[in-house]
Each structure stands twice: as C-alpha cells, then as structure tokens.
Write a protein that holds these residues in place. Structure first.
Motif, short mmCIF file in Angstrom:
data_model
loop_
_atom_site.label_atom_id
_atom_site.label_comp_id
_atom_site.label_asym_id
_atom_site.label_seq_id
_atom_site.Cartn_x
_atom_site.Cartn_y
_atom_site.Cartn_z
N CYS A 19 0.92 -1.08 0.06
CA CYS A 19 0.19 -0.07 0.03
C CYS A 19 1.01 1.31 0.20
O CYS A 19 0.56 2.20 -0.98
N ASN B 30 -7.45 3.43 -0.97
CA ASN B 30 -7.91 4.42 0.28
C ASN B 30 -9.16 3.96 0.44
O ASN B 30 -9.61 3.87 1.95
N TYR B 33 -9.09 0.92 2.53
CA TYR B 33 -8.60 1.04 3.92
C TYR B 33 -9.51 1.98 4.79
O TYR B 33 -9.64 1.82 5.94
N ARG B 34 -10.22 2.92 4.20
CA ARG B 34 -11.10 3.81 4.87
C ARG B 34 -12.03 2.83 5.64
O ARG B 34 -12.12 2.96 6.70
N THR B 43 -7.16 7.68 9.70
CA THR B 43 -7.22 7.50 8.48
C THR B 43 -5.93 6.69 7.74
O THR B 43 -5.04 6.23 8.63
N TYR B 44 -5.89 6.86 6.47
CA TYR B 44 -4.85 5.94 5.94
C TYR B 44 -3.62 6.40 6.18
O TYR B 44 -2.61 5.79 6.39
N TYR B 47 -2.68 5.87 9.68
CA TYR B 47 -2.33 4.56 9.84
C TYR B 47 -0.74 4.34 9.38
O TYR B 47 0.06 3.67 9.94
#
Lengths: 158, 158
Positions: A19, B30, B33-34, B43-44, B47
């Motif tokens: 990612c 995104n 992941y969100r 948030t990404y 993270y």
DNA sequence: CGCCATTAGATTGTGCACAACTTAATTGAG
DNA sequence: CTCAATTAAGTTGTGCACAATCTAATGGCG
C-alpha cells in the motif's frame, strides 16, 4: 519485538509495503507531472479532466465523474478553476436543467497541442519499456476494479 | 480526429492509462482502508504514520518524514490529530530543542493490537497471491525511486 | 564571542478527495 | 394532476499533499 506469528506481524509488514509503494508511486508520479504541467498551468487532476474532454469534446459533469470516478464535490470547484482559466465552458443543459455540460473552449483545444509533448516526457521518466508500462497498467486496472468491487459490495469472502 | 502520428496521440492515450490506473488504484486502496480503519479511528495516512511508529517506538518528526517521504507541512497537523486522539505524544528533544520526538502512548500500543487484523483483510480484498503482491510492490517501488530521482534531478535523458 | 548559514518544525495558502447535506429539476406512482 | 422519490450539481467541512514562508535552535568560522 514479538515473534512473527504468520497471522499478523509479517502480513502487516507486507501490506505496509504494497500500500505504501502504491502511495509513494502515485505521489512520485504527481511530482513528475507537476513539473511537466507547470507551463500549461494545469494540475494533474485538471490534466486528467482535460484528457477526457479532449477525447469527447463535451461531457456532462456526471460523465466526467464516471470516467474518472470523481464526484461533484471534487469536480465542481475543479471545473470552475478550469473555466476561470478559460479552458472550458459550463452551461446548463437545455433538455435537462439539472445537468451541466462541460465543453472545451478554443483556448482549451490550443492547450491540447501544447500538451502533446507531455506523455512522452513522462514515459521517458518512468524508464520503462512500453510493454512494461502496459502490463503494469493492466495489473493496476484489475486491482482497482477488484478493490472497488469489494469496497462497494462490503467484502465478499475470498 | 487527427491521424495518430506515433509522436503524440497514442503516447498520450497510453500515458492516460498508466497514470490514471495508478491514480485510480491508489484511491481504490484508500477506499478499502477507509472502511477497515474506521473502527480504529484512523485515516490511511495516519495509519502509515502509526505503522512506522509501532516499528520504531519513537522517532523525530524528521525521521517519520524520511520514511514516508512527507514534509512537516503534512506531518505537523496530522501528528497533532494523532496526539489529540491520544495515540502519540510529542515533546521537544532535550538534546536538540529544534527536534520534536514522537512517541507511541500506551493507548497507541493498544491500538496496534486492534490493527493486526487489518492487513490480512486488505490482502484478501486485493484478491492477489502473496507472490503477486510482492512483485507488484517491487515494481512500484522501483518506479517510484526512478520517478523521484528524475523529479529531483530535473530529467536526465535516457 | 559574534554573526551567518543551516536545520527542524510550524504555519499559511492552494488544490484534491470524499462524506454529508442542500437545492432544484425530473420522474413515477397513485 | 399531485406528491414523494430520484437525480445532477453545488456547498460545507475534514483531512492530506505540497510549496513558500517563518521562527527558533544549532553549528561553524572568523
């Protein structure tokens, strides 16, 4: 550190890499485009919008959004800036007053000719052969499609 | 339309695809992941910061920025939000008052345990085998490195 | 020591992404 | 026809990315 279990730690590391690599690659691309597009006065997302408009001549906002997967919250202000720069025109559609048609102006068409040199410079910057670029593109396309489906459909198993 | 010349049109189309694919894949990631990070309240990008902090325990802002290639303009407000959420602590370094050391709090460490399940879910969402993920990651890493070099060095030919 | 260049962060301003909400036009069911 | 649901844009608010600028601390050099 805790001993890797195969269930968390090493996956986490791996995921970190994929990612983050994607994230970093996108931002690196943005950086290169930023330089290439500076003299055109376009940002990278604006360039994407101009690409689809150059291809189609005119489109409703919704049509642009479908092609770029962007919503009106992103497109409305972006299109206003492109209009302020003189590259596009926006007008309410006569048939459906809810819809706004975006059309390339003459100045926008002139910009296209200036933009023709950009892609070659970018391709050169990647240092990749055309085949490699195509393969990478296909993989990313498939990956995005898969992720979009999962995202929308709330996670089908395997 | 003008006949494709091999110098502009088809390159332009190709470039459209690769850069847009990357863009779209990043945003698709995104989105996934969100969803996965929502219950962690991250948030990404937050993270990503937590990942490097979990790995190193504590780092100066500069160290985080080097690892994630982010500058203080991005990190300062992000770290303030993480601090407000109670996941990190920031304090001026005693040895060098210019530097700010960011440290994971107990609450931040607890969050890590909750985050252990995330990567597996993401990996599953990609629908890829580990080998494929690794290969893609390596390619993207190499691509980003190449683009960063070009960007910094203002376009060496070839 | 005194001064300047460098360095680390923070701040400001612009633009993008996206969620949530609003407005106005259109459609459709009764 | 009437009213509720839908649809297309726009608006608002949050957060990230990045350029440019600012502040404060440090380090080096005369």
């Amino acid at each position: 550190m805790d001993r890797p279990t195969g269930t968390g730690e090493d996956y986490l590391r791996l995921d970190n890499q994929i990612c983050f690599s994607l994230h970093a690659a996108t931002r690196a691309f943005n950086g290169v485009y930023r330089g290439a597009l500076k003299e055109l006065g376009l940002t990278y997302p604006q360039y994407l919008v101009m690409l689809v408009l150059w291809e189609h001549g005119e489109l409703p906002v919704k049509g642009i959004g479908e092609r770029l997967k962007l919503d009106s919250g992103t497109l409305s202000p972006l299109l206003k800036r492109l209009e302020a720069a003189g590259y596009v025109e926006r007008r309410r559609s006569p048939e459906d007053e809810r819809s706004v048609t975006v059309r390339v102006t003459e100045e926008g068409a002139a910009l296209r000719r200036k933009a023709l040199g950009v892609p070659r410079a970018i391709a050169a910057a990647t240092g990749l052969e055309l085949e490699e670029i195509q393969e990478l593109r296909d993989r990313l396309h498939a990956l995005a499609a898969r992720l979009d489906a999962v995202d929308a459909g709330a996670l089908g198993c395997g």
